[in-house]
Design a protein around this motif. Sequence first.
Motif: not given
Length: 174
Positions: A54-57, A140-147, A156-158, A163-165
């Motif tokens: 997840l972090v590299p994503l 995909g939504a979380v990756l969009t927020l990360a972007a 990366g923290v997001m 993952g912690a969730g």
Amino acid sequence: MDIGLLAAFAGGALALLSPCAALLMPAFFASTVGTGPKLLLHGSIFYLGLLVVLVPLGVGAGALGTLFVVHRQAIVLVASLVLIVLGAAQALGFGFDPSRLLPSGANLHTRAASTTGLVKTFLLGAASGIAGFCAGPILGAVLTLAAAQGNTVAAGVMLAVYGAGMVVPLLLIA
């Protein structure tokens, strides 16, 4: 606390509650039989496996976001629309399987099923990071927020919080 981190954690918990995770839970519980330190060790190893994927994503999404930080307003608009579309896709039962995008996704699932001990827990975590036809729109939504963060470290923290969730509810159930 940043609302994006809360959303990422909630997204991880929702991904865990998706029907696809029903296949994950028995394997996790079987590999973490025990209580106390053994459960925490396996939970930590599982989380490490998730982080490896997840972090590299998240960092990649954040790097993409920093490229477009000049056009922040447009990114926020597009990110909002993508989140709405992904939410509608999730509500309608559509999704995609991100594991098909990785060349060794099927191999990872096979190795996770045949290995034992801490290695199995790690591989199960890594497979869970990319698995999930059902959880694809949430990821995909979380990756969009990360972007949209425009910062690789924050992105990366997001994804680590996402993952912690997934891990915290698993440990509470176990």
